[in-house]
Scaffold this motif. Structure first.
Motif, PDB file in Angstrom:
ATOM      1  N   CYS A  22       0.826  -1.214   0.000  1.00  0.00           N
ATOM      2  CA  CYS A  22       0.000   0.000   0.000  1.00  0.00           C
ATOM      3  C   CYS A  22       0.856   1.258   0.000  1.00  0.00           C
ATOM      4  O   CYS A  22       0.521   2.243  -0.670  1.00  0.00           O
ATOM      5  CB  CYS A  22      -0.934   0.000   1.212  1.00  0.00           C
ATOM      6  N   ARG A  25       2.361   1.748  -3.486  1.00  0.00           N
ATOM      7  CA  ARG A  25       1.295   2.123  -4.413  1.00  0.00           C
ATOM      8  C   ARG A  25       0.896   3.585  -4.218  1.00  0.00           C
ATOM      9  O   ARG A  25       0.698   4.330  -5.185  1.00  0.00           O
ATOM     10  CB  ARG A  25       0.103   1.201  -4.194  1.00  0.00           C
ATOM     11  N   GLN A  29       1.258   6.699  -6.902  1.00  0.00           N
ATOM     12  CA  GLN A  29       0.096   7.512  -7.264  1.00  0.00           C
ATOM     13  C   GLN A  29       0.355   8.992  -6.987  1.00  0.00           C
ATOM     14  O   GLN A  29       0.008   9.854  -7.800  1.00  0.00           O
ATOM     15  CB  GLN A  29      -1.144   7.045  -6.502  1.00  0.00           C
TER      16      GLN A  29
END
Length: 89
Positions: A22, A25, A29
């Motif tokens: 997470c 990621r 982003q």
């Protein structure tokens, strides 16, 4: 090491793996948002902060933020349980 600590350490490893996925990621982003906002391939730290603000308010990333927070909480709680279950001798 107590054999009963094995499930706690296994849970710790799984929670850390989820947290790491997470985290990476989210970083990718946020970098994509900063790159799109500035048009530069290497946005600076202030661009990162403004992109992070956009990412934190984006409803599309809500699930990722919740999963990251739950994984982080699981790591903290599990660490406390391991520490109280098997203190240093």
């Amino acid at each position: 090491m107590d054999i009963l600590a094995l499930p706690f350490f296994s849970l710790q490893g799984v929670a850390f793996l989820i947290w790491a996925i997470c985290s990476f990621r989210a970083l990718f982003q946020i970098r994509a948002i900063a790159t799109a906002e500035t048009g530069s391939i290497n946005p600076g730290p202030f661009s990162f902060l403004s992109a992070m603000r956009v990412w934190m308010r984006d409803p599309a990333t809500r699930t990722l933020r919740i999963v990251w927070l739950v994984a982080f909480a699981a790591i903290v709680v599990n660490t406390a349980l391991i520490a109280t279950r098997a203190p240093l001798q």
